[in-house]
Write a protein that holds these residues in place. Structure first.
Motif, PDB file in Angstrom:
ATOM      1  N   HIS A  11      49.196  43.940  42.812  1.00  0.00           N
ATOM      2  CA  HIS A  11      48.430  43.621  41.608  1.00  0.00           C
ATOM      3  C   HIS A  11      46.927  43.789  41.801  1.00  0.00           C
ATOM      4  O   HIS A  11      46.165  43.672  40.842  1.00  0.00           O
ATOM      5  CB  HIS A  11      48.727  42.181  41.169  1.00  0.00           C
ATOM      6  CG  HIS A  11      50.171  41.935  40.931  1.00  0.00           C
ATOM      7  ND1 HIS A  11      50.938  41.162  41.777  1.00  0.00           N
ATOM      8  CD2 HIS A  11      51.004  42.384  39.971  1.00  0.00           C
ATOM      9  CE1 HIS A  11      52.183  41.133  41.331  1.00  0.00           C
ATOM     10  NE2 HIS A  11      52.242  41.868  40.238  1.00  0.00           N
ATOM     11  N   THR A  13      44.704  46.299  42.366  1.00  0.00           N
ATOM     12  CA  THR A  13      43.941  47.313  41.632  1.00  0.00           C
ATOM     13  C   THR A  13      43.728  46.904  40.181  1.00  0.00           C
ATOM     14  O   THR A  13      42.614  47.022  39.649  1.00  0.00           O
ATOM     15  CB  THR A  13      44.674  48.675  41.698  1.00  0.00           C
ATOM     16  OG1 THR A  13      44.828  49.033  43.082  1.00  0.00           O
ATOM     17  CG2 THR A  13      43.903  49.754  40.965  1.00  0.00           C
ATOM     18  N   GLU A  14      44.772  46.376  39.540  1.00  0.00           N
ATOM     19  CA  GLU A  14      44.643  45.972  38.134  1.00  0.00           C
ATOM     20  C   GLU A  14      43.734  44.745  37.979  1.00  0.00           C
ATOM     21  O   GLU A  14      43.006  44.640  36.990  1.00  0.00           O
ATOM     22  CB  GLU A  14      46.015  45.681  37.529  1.00  0.00           C
ATOM     23  CG  GLU A  14      46.847  46.942  37.306  1.00  0.00           C
ATOM     24  CD  GLU A  14      48.216  46.622  36.738  1.00  0.00           C
ATOM     25  OE1 GLU A  14      48.399  46.795  35.522  1.00  0.00           O
ATOM     26  OE2 GLU A  14      49.085  46.186  37.529  1.00  0.00           O
ATOM     27  N   ALA A  17      40.109  46.016  38.358  1.00  0.00           N
ATOM     28  CA  ALA A  17      39.706  46.785  37.179  1.00  0.00           C
ATOM     29  C   ALA A  17      39.573  45.916  35.943  1.00  0.00           C
ATOM     30  O   ALA A  17      38.753  46.202  35.064  1.00  0.00           O
ATOM     31  CB  ALA A  17      40.714  47.906  36.915  1.00  0.00           C
ATOM     32  N   GLY A  18      40.355  44.837  35.854  1.00  0.00           N
ATOM     33  CA  GLY A  18      40.397  44.028  34.640  1.00  0.00           C
ATOM     34  C   GLY A  18      39.544  42.784  34.645  1.00  0.00           C
ATOM     35  O   GLY A  18      39.431  42.106  33.622  1.00  0.00           O
ATOM     36  N   VAL A  59      53.197  39.769  33.770  1.00  0.00           N
ATOM     37  CA  VAL A  59      53.261  41.185  33.419  1.00  0.00           C
ATOM     38  C   VAL A  59      53.983  41.358  32.092  1.00  0.00           C
ATOM     39  O   VAL A  59      54.794  40.520  31.690  1.00  0.00           O
ATOM     40  CB  VAL A  59      53.957  42.014  34.528  1.00  0.00           C
ATOM     41  CG1 VAL A  59      53.189  41.927  35.850  1.00  0.00           C
ATOM     42  CG2 VAL A  59      55.392  41.578  34.728  1.00  0.00           C
ATOM     43  N   ARG A  65      52.978  46.170  33.011  1.00  0.00           N
ATOM     44  CA  ARG A  65      51.519  46.149  33.111  1.00  0.00           C
ATOM     45  C   ARG A  65      51.026  44.720  33.311  1.00  0.00           C
ATOM     46  O   ARG A  65      51.502  43.786  32.667  1.00  0.00           O
ATOM     47  CB  ARG A  65      50.916  46.758  31.837  1.00  0.00           C
ATOM     48  CG  ARG A  65      49.411  46.954  31.884  1.00  0.00           C
ATOM     49  CD  ARG A  65      48.893  47.592  30.597  1.00  0.00           C
ATOM     50  NE  ARG A  65      48.648  46.544  29.604  1.00  0.00           N
ATOM     51  CZ  ARG A  65      49.389  46.291  28.535  1.00  0.00           C
ATOM     52  NH1 ARG A  65      50.424  46.999  28.277  1.00  0.00           N
ATOM     53  NH2 ARG A  65      49.105  45.319  27.699  1.00  0.00           N
ATOM     54  N   LEU A  66      50.068  44.524  34.207  1.00  0.00           N
ATOM     55  CA  LEU A  66      49.504  43.207  34.477  1.00  0.00           C
ATOM     56  C   LEU A  66      48.688  42.731  33.278  1.00  0.00           C
ATOM     57  O   LEU A  66      47.840  43.469  32.759  1.00  0.00           O
ATOM     58  CB  LEU A  66      48.616  43.249  35.720  1.00  0.00           C
ATOM     59  CG  LEU A  66      48.003  41.907  36.140  1.00  0.00           C
ATOM     60  CD1 LEU A  66      49.076  40.955  36.648  1.00  0.00           C
ATOM     61  CD2 LEU A  66      46.942  42.130  37.204  1.00  0.00           C
ATOM     62  N   LEU A  91      43.420  38.790  31.843  1.00  0.00           N
ATOM     63  CA  LEU A  91      42.482  39.899  32.002  1.00  0.00           C
ATOM     64  C   LEU A  91      41.696  40.102  30.714  1.00  0.00           C
ATOM     65  O   LEU A  91      42.205  39.870  29.609  1.00  0.00           O
ATOM     66  CB  LEU A  91      43.223  41.183  32.376  1.00  0.00           C
ATOM     67  CG  LEU A  91      43.907  41.184  33.743  1.00  0.00           C
ATOM     68  CD1 LEU A  91      44.656  42.490  33.966  1.00  0.00           C
ATOM     69  CD2 LEU A  91      42.904  40.943  34.870  1.00  0.00           C
ATOM     70  N   GLU A  94      43.098  41.758  27.579  1.00  0.00           N
ATOM     71  CA  GLU A  94      44.295  41.154  26.983  1.00  0.00           C
ATOM     72  C   GLU A  94      44.006  39.872  26.214  1.00  0.00           C
ATOM     73  O   GLU A  94      44.909  39.296  25.620  1.00  0.00           O
ATOM     74  CB  GLU A  94      45.329  40.878  28.077  1.00  0.00           C
ATOM     75  CG  GLU A  94      45.693  42.079  28.915  1.00  0.00           C
ATOM     76  CD  GLU A  94      46.275  43.226  28.108  1.00  0.00           C
ATOM     77  OE1 GLU A  94      46.894  42.979  27.054  1.00  0.00           O
ATOM     78  OE2 GLU A  94      46.084  44.385  28.519  1.00  0.00           O
TER      79      GLU A  94
END
Length: 190
Positions: A11, A13-14, A17-18, A59, A65-66, A91, A94
Motif C-alpha cells: 500500500h 505507493t498509493e 501519492a494520496g 480498499v 484501489r486504496l 486519502l 476520496e
C-alpha cells in the motif's frame, strides 16, 4: 463498498501519492517519506490481525484501489482495560464520499466481535466536522476531556466514547453498506 485488509508494503505507493497536508498532520504530524513509511508498513506486517495493534487498508471491494485505512489500538496512551483507540483516515482524493464512515463502521464491527473490548475511543478535534459526524453516526458520545493530539502535542482533541456492547437491537445505524457481513450481525455477548 469497502474491504478491510491488513496494511502492508503493497500500500506504500498509493499512500505516498494520496497523502496531503491534512492527512499528514492527523497521522504523524508531517508527510510520510518513503523510508519512514516503509519502516512503519514493515512493522504493521509483523502485527497479528487479532493483536493489540491492528492496522488495515480500506480498499474498494471491486477494484482493489486504496481509499484509506484505520486501526484498533489497545496500547494507546490513556486507555483503560477493555478500551481500544479506533482510528481511520481517508486519502485526499476520496474524501467527501462517505468513505470515512464506511471505514469507521467496519472497524467498529471488528471491535464489537472482540470479547475483550467494551469501548472504543476516538480522538477528534472540535473543528473536524466530518469526523464528528462520523462519530455521531457510529453512536459515539463526545466527552468533556480534551487531550493532547497524539501526532502534535501543541494541539488538543476531544475524546469520544463508543459503547461496543450496543448493537442494532439498541438502535445503532443499520443502514451501512459494507462488504463484511459480520458487521451487520449483532455479536454474541454473555
Amino acid at each position: 463498498m469497502i474491504r478491510l485488509e491488513r496494511l502492508g508494503q503493497r500500500h506504500g505507493t498509493e499512500i505516498l501519492a494520496g497523502q496531503d497536508r491534512d492527512l499528514a498532520a492527523e497521522i504523524i504530524g508531517r508527510p510520510w517519506t518513503e523510508p519512514t513509511l516503509a519502516a512503519f508498513l514493515e512493522r504493521c506486517e509483523l502485527w497479528h490481525e487479532d493483536g493489540p495493534l491492528q492496522e488495515f487498508a480500506a480498499v474498494d471491494a471491486a477494484s482493489g484501489r486504496l481509499l484509506g485505512g484505520g486501526g484498533l489500538n489497545r496500547l494507546a496512551p490513556g486507555l483503560a482495560r477493555g478500551q481500544a483507540a479506533l482510528t481511520y483516515w481517508v486519502l485526499a482524493s476520496e474524501r467527501g464520499r462517505g468513505i470515512g464512515a464506511q471505514i469507521a463502521t467496519a472497524l467498529r464491527g471488528r471491535a464489537r466481535r472482540d470479547p475483550g473490548l467494551r469501548q472504543a475511543v476516538l480522538l477528534i478535534a472540535d473543528g473536524n466536522d466530518a469526523s464528528r459526524a462520523v462519530a455521531r453516526r457510529l453512536g459515539a458520545c463526545a466527552g468533556e476531556d480534551l487531550v493532547r493530539h497524539p501526532a502534535d502535542g501543541n494541539r488538543y482533541v476531544r475524546r469520544w466514547l463508543l459503547d461496543l456492547r450496543i448493537g442494532p437491537e439498541q438502535g445503532w445505524d443499520q443502514g451501512q453498506t459494507l462488504s463484511d457481513p459480520e458487521d451487520r450481525r449483532p455479536p454474541s455477548r454473555p
